[in-house]
Design an enzyme around this catalytic site. Structure first.
Site, PDB file in Angstrom:
ATOM      1  CG  ASP A   1     -13.090   4.754  -3.822  1.00 42.53           C
ATOM      2  OD1 ASP A   1     -14.163   5.118  -2.315  1.00 42.53           O
ATOM      3  OD2 ASP A   1     -13.511   3.490  -3.922  1.00 42.53           O
TER       4      ASP A   1
ATOM      5  CG  ASP B   1      -1.925   1.266   1.274  1.00 43.84           C
ATOM      6  OD1 ASP B   1      -2.099   1.542   1.022  1.00 43.84           O
ATOM      7  OD2 ASP B   1      -1.688   1.967   2.708  1.00 43.84           O
TER       8      ASP B   1
ATOM      9  CG  ASP C   1      -1.873   7.095   0.621  1.00 42.70           C
ATOM     10  OD1 ASP C   1      -0.928   8.065  -0.385  1.00 42.70           O
ATOM     11  OD2 ASP C   1      -2.589   7.426  -0.157  1.00 42.70           O
TER      12      ASP C   1
ATOM     13  CB  SER D   1     -12.766   8.739   2.240  1.00 43.23           C
ATOM     14  OG  SER D   1     -12.411   7.469   1.729  1.00 43.23           O
TER      15      SER D   1
HETATM   16  C1  BG6 Z   1      -6.009   5.143   0.342  1.00 43.91           C
HETATM   17  C2  BG6 Z   1      -5.781   6.087   1.169  1.00 43.91           C
HETATM   18  O1  BG6 Z   1      -4.602   5.257   0.111  1.00 43.91           O
HETATM   19  O2  BG6 Z   1      -6.247   6.278  -0.703  1.00 43.91           O
HETATM   20  C3  BG6 Z   1      -6.873   6.923   1.942  1.00 43.91           C
HETATM   21  O3  BG6 Z   1      -5.393   5.984   2.583  1.00 43.91           O
HETATM   22  C4  BG6 Z   1      -7.480   8.055   0.351  1.00 43.91           C
HETATM   23  O4  BG6 Z   1      -7.427   8.329   3.009  1.00 43.91           O
HETATM   24  C5  BG6 Z   1      -7.343   7.157  -0.939  1.00 43.91           C
HETATM   25  O5  BG6 Z   1      -8.899   8.584   0.989  1.00 43.91           O
HETATM   26  C6  BG6 Z   1      -8.138   7.848  -1.961  1.00 43.91           C
HETATM   27  O6  BG6 Z   1      -6.983   8.965  -2.486  1.00 43.91           O
HETATM   28  P1  BG6 Z   1      -7.011  10.051  -3.511  1.00 43.91           P
HETATM   29  O7  BG6 Z   1      -5.683  10.425  -3.711  1.00 43.91           O
HETATM   30  O8  BG6 Z   1      -7.969   8.948  -4.388  1.00 43.91           O
HETATM   31  O9  BG6 Z   1      -8.332  10.703  -3.310  1.00 43.91           O
HETATM   32 MG    MG Z   2      -2.371   3.154   3.532  1.00 42.69          MG
END
Ligand code: BG6
Ligand code: MG
Length: 219
Positions: free
Chosen positions: A50, A11, A13, A54
Site C-alpha cells: 500500500d 489484483d 495493477d 511503499s
Molecule cells: C497496489 C500497487 O496495487 O496499490 C502498489 O501494486 C501501490 O504499487 C498500491 O502502491 C497502492 O496504490 P494507491 O493507488 O492507493 O496509491
Molecule cells: Mg499488482
C-alpha cells in the site's frame, strides 16, 4: 468430495492493466526529488504494497527522518503524479487476454472479485470500462493490513459469498501471491517465475489463462 471453483479474485495493477509502471514512475519522480536512489529492481519490492508502506520502504534508503505529517504529504504528492499518469486510461489499456477471461468466467457463472490495495482501484476499473463484470470490489480504504497479509483476499471471498477453498487468486506481485497463499487459495502468478515462486502456476500474461485447464488442475 472435490472442491469447486466458484470465484476468481483479481489484483488490478499489473494484472488487468499496466498501471504498475505508472506507480513506479510516480515513486521514481518522488525519489529523484528527495535524492533517494530508486530503480526498477527496488520497485519490485513495492509491488502490491500500500501507499504508506511503499513510501516507508523507499525512505529506508534516506538519510533524513520524516514526521508522519511529512510522510502523508509525500504520499499525497506521489498520488498526484500517479493520477496525472492514469488520467488518459481507457478500455484500450486492458492487458492482453483480460477481456476473454472475464467473458469466459461470466459464461461459466464463476464470480469475479477485485482485491487491490490501491485507493485508486475503483476509478481505474471505471476507466477500463469493466466495472460491471465484478460481483464484488474490495474497498482498499477499509483494509487494515495490506498484502502480504491475506485480509483483502479473505474480505473479497466473504463479499462474494464463497468459501476460501472455492477461490482462485491472480497476482503479479510476490507480496500478493503470498497473500493469496496465506488466505488458503490457489494462486496464479502473472509475470516472472523467479519472483513469484510461491504461486501454484505462473503465466506470462492472462492470454495464457485457460479457465477449463485451471479447473482440471486445481478443482
Ligand atoms: C497496489 C500497487 O496495487 O496499490 C502498489 O501494486 C501501490 O504499487 C498500491 O502502491 C497502492 O496504490 P494507491 O493507488 O492507493 O496509491
Ligand atoms: Mg499488482
Amino acid at each position: 468430495m472435490r472442491k469447486k471453483l466458484k470465484a476468481v479474485i483479481f489484483d488490478l495493477d499489473g494484472v488487468l492493466t499496466d498501471t504498475a509502471s505508472y506507480h513506479y514512475k510516480g515513486w521514481k519522480r518522488l525519489a529523484d526529488e528527495l535524492n533517494i536512489p530508486f530503480d526498477e529492481k527496488a520497485n519490485e519490492n513495492l509491488k502490491g504494497i500500500d501507499r504508506m508502506g511503499s513510501l516507508n520502504k523507499i525512505l529506508e534508503s534516506s538519510k533524513c527522518i520524516y514526521s508522519y505529517e511529512e510522510k502523508l504529504a509525500l504520499c499525497d504528492k506521489k498520488n498526484r503524479y500517479y493520477q496525472e499518469y492514469i488520467k488518459g486510461i481507457t478500455e484500450k489499456d486492458l492487458l492482453i487476454g483480460v477481456n476473454k477471461v472475464l467473458i469466459d468466467l461470466k459464461e461459466k457463472e464463476i464470480k469475479i472479485g477485485l482485491a487491490s490495495v490501491s485507493k485508486n482501484a475503483f476509478s481505474v476499473v471505471e476507466k477500463l470500462m469493466i466495472v460491471d463484470y465484478f460481483d464484488y470490489i474490495a474497498d482498499a480504504n477499509k483494509i487494515l493490513k495490506g498484502k502480504p497479509d491475506p485480509e483483502i483476499f479473505m474480505t473479497c471471498a466473504e463479499g462474494l459469498g464463497v468459501k476460501i477453498e472455492e477461490c482462485l487468486g491472480i497476482e503479479d506481485a510476490a507480496a500478493g501471491v503470498t497473500a493469496i497463499k496465506r488466505a488458503g487459495m490457489i494462486a496464479v502468478g502473472i509475470g516472472n517465475k523467479g519472483i513469484l515462486q510461491e504461486a501454484d502456476v505462473v503465466l506470462e500474461s492472462l492470454e495464457a489463462f485457460d479457465i477449463n485447464e485451471m479447473i482440471e488442475r486445481f478443482f
